[in-house]
Design a protein around this motif. Structure first.
Motif, PDB file in Angstrom:
ATOM      1  N   LEU A 270     134.604 -43.785 -40.846  1.00  0.00           N
ATOM      2  CA  LEU A 270     135.823 -44.331 -40.252  1.00  0.00           C
ATOM      3  C   LEU A 270     135.580 -45.699 -39.631  1.00  0.00           C
ATOM      4  O   LEU A 270     136.437 -46.587 -39.689  1.00  0.00           O
ATOM      5  CB  LEU A 270     136.390 -43.376 -39.197  1.00  0.00           C
ATOM      6  N   LYS A 271     134.410 -45.869 -39.032  1.00  0.00           N
ATOM      7  CA  LYS A 271     134.061 -47.171 -38.465  1.00  0.00           C
ATOM      8  C   LYS A 271     134.031 -48.229 -39.572  1.00  0.00           C
ATOM      9  O   LYS A 271     134.548 -49.346 -39.396  1.00  0.00           O
ATOM     10  CB  LYS A 271     132.695 -47.105 -37.778  1.00  0.00           C
ATOM     11  N   LEU A 272     133.428 -47.875 -40.700  1.00  0.00           N
ATOM     12  CA  LEU A 272     133.354 -48.814 -41.823  1.00  0.00           C
ATOM     13  C   LEU A 272     134.753 -49.144 -42.355  1.00  0.00           C
ATOM     14  O   LEU A 272     135.040 -50.296 -42.692  1.00  0.00           O
ATOM     15  CB  LEU A 272     132.481 -48.237 -42.938  1.00  0.00           C
ATOM     16  N   GLN A 273     135.608 -48.117 -42.423  1.00  0.00           N
ATOM     17  CA  GLN A 273     136.978 -48.345 -42.894  1.00  0.00           C
ATOM     18  C   GLN A 273     137.735 -49.239 -41.928  1.00  0.00           C
ATOM     19  O   GLN A 273     138.488 -50.132 -42.340  1.00  0.00           O
ATOM     20  CB  GLN A 273     137.714 -47.009 -43.039  1.00  0.00           C
ATOM     21  N   ASP A 274     137.520 -49.024 -40.637  1.00  0.00           N
ATOM     22  CA  ASP A 274     138.186 -49.829 -39.618  1.00  0.00           C
ATOM     23  C   ASP A 274     137.741 -51.289 -39.714  1.00  0.00           C
ATOM     24  O   ASP A 274     138.566 -52.210 -39.628  1.00  0.00           O
ATOM     25  CB  ASP A 274     137.858 -49.263 -38.232  1.00  0.00           C
ATOM     26  N   ILE A 275     136.450 -51.481 -39.905  1.00  0.00           N
ATOM     27  CA  ILE A 275     135.922 -52.842 -40.049  1.00  0.00           C
ATOM     28  C   ILE A 275     136.518 -53.511 -41.286  1.00  0.00           C
ATOM     29  O   ILE A 275     136.956 -54.668 -41.246  1.00  0.00           O
ATOM     30  CB  ILE A 275     134.383 -52.827 -40.139  1.00  0.00           C
ATOM     31  N   TYR A 276     136.527 -52.774 -42.394  1.00  0.00           N
ATOM     32  CA  TYR A 276     137.066 -53.312 -43.648  1.00  0.00           C
ATOM     33  C   TYR A 276     138.536 -53.712 -43.487  1.00  0.00           C
ATOM     34  O   TYR A 276     138.950 -54.797 -43.923  1.00  0.00           O
ATOM     35  CB  TYR A 276     136.917 -52.283 -44.763  1.00  0.00           C
ATOM     36  N   ASN A 277     139.323 -52.848 -42.850  1.00  0.00           N
ATOM     37  CA  ASN A 277     140.744 -53.148 -42.644  1.00  0.00           C
ATOM     38  C   ASN A 277     140.934 -54.404 -41.809  1.00  0.00           C
ATOM     39  O   ASN A 277     141.785 -55.255 -42.113  1.00  0.00           O
ATOM     40  CB  ASN A 277     141.431 -51.969 -41.948  1.00  0.00           C
ATOM     41  N   ASN A 278     140.138 -54.532 -40.745  1.00  0.00           N
ATOM     42  CA  ASN A 278     140.258 -55.710 -39.881  1.00  0.00           C
ATOM     43  C   ASN A 278     139.832 -56.989 -40.605  1.00  0.00           C
ATOM     44  O   ASN A 278     140.451 -58.052 -40.425  1.00  0.00           O
ATOM     45  CB  ASN A 278     139.421 -55.521 -38.609  1.00  0.00           C
ATOM     46  N   LEU A 279     138.794 -56.881 -41.414  1.00  0.00           N
ATOM     47  CA  LEU A 279     138.353 -58.053 -42.186  1.00  0.00           C
ATOM     48  C   LEU A 279     139.415 -58.481 -43.192  1.00  0.00           C
ATOM     49  O   LEU A 279     139.683 -59.677 -43.369  1.00  0.00           O
ATOM     50  CB  LEU A 279     137.040 -57.740 -42.915  1.00  0.00           C
ATOM     51  N   GLN A 280     140.026 -57.500 -43.868  1.00  0.00           N
ATOM     52  CA  GLN A 280     141.063 -57.806 -44.853  1.00  0.00           C
ATOM     53  C   GLN A 280     142.281 -58.436 -44.186  1.00  0.00           C
ATOM     54  O   GLN A 280     142.848 -59.411 -44.701  1.00  0.00           O
ATOM     55  CB  GLN A 280     141.481 -56.530 -45.591  1.00  0.00           C
TER      56      GLN A 280
END
Length: 205
Positions: free
Chosen positions: A161-171
């Motif tokens: 979930l942390k990785l998904q959150d980071i990915y979403n914020n980067l996008q």
């Protein structure tokens, strides 16, 4: 809507049953329970096997309202939680896990709580706000697990979930950067760096 209606119906029926059962003698209640709560539990299992979850839910209401101290309640709630998780009905799954936890402190149930939280988050993986809230909730779920093996598995959900959150914020940040909104870009890039993970190693899941 079905989720809310079903949960409300449980509490209404339990209240009625407690009034109706008050005239029964303790001896008759015990004899009846030895036969009937086991039968209801088996019927719940049978309906789950037949993928008839609505009937299984109704039978759980009957089991809890008629036999609130039945030893079968915990296992009935657990198998219903798993069935609803598999059916992607995570609100109902969470309800049943919480029901089972009322009668147990089993780490397996606590693990199921975190797994259900994670599975619900996966279904909403593109929603930044949902993922952030789910991440915080999952942290709390992990903290209550004592068994090291289950905690390791639950932590793997949290990491994903942390990785998904980071990915979403980067996008989101990248999109703002393309639109020339550098201030918004910096805000989302800063959010992406909050979990102390190398953002250059993040790619689409």
């Amino acid at each position: 809507m079905k989720n809310l209606t079903f949960i409300i119906s449980i509490f209404l029926l339990i209240g009625c049953s407690q009034t109706n059962n008050s005239s029964l003698s303790p001896k008759k209640q015990t004899v009846k329970q030895e036969i009937s709560d086991k039968y209801i539990y088996k019927s719940i299992y049978k309906n789950i096997r037949q993928n008839n979850l609505d009937s299984a839910d109704d039978l759980y209401v009957k089991l809890k309202s008629d036999y609130e101290h039945s030893p079968y309640l915990k296992d009935a709630a657990k198998i219903l939680a798993i069935a609803h998780m598999q059916n992607k009905e995570h609100i109902l799954a969470n309800f049943y896990i919480q029901e089972a936890l009322q009668n147990s402190s089993d780490d397996n149930l606590k693990y199921l709580l975190s797994k259900n939280q994670f599975m619900a988050a996966v279904m909403n993986s593109s929603d930044n706000t949902y993922i952030t809230k789910a991440k915080e909730a999952l942290k709390s779920d992990v903290d209550i697990i004592d068994d090291s093996d289950y905690q390791l598995l639950a932590n793997s959900f949290l990491t994903r979930l942390k990785l998904q959150d980071i990915y979403n914020n980067l996008q989101t940040g990248t999109l703002y950067n393309r639109l020339g909104k550098s201030k918004a870009y910096k805000i989302y890039k800063s959010k992406a760096m909050q979990d102390n993970i190398d953002i250059n190693s993040i790619y689409k899941p």
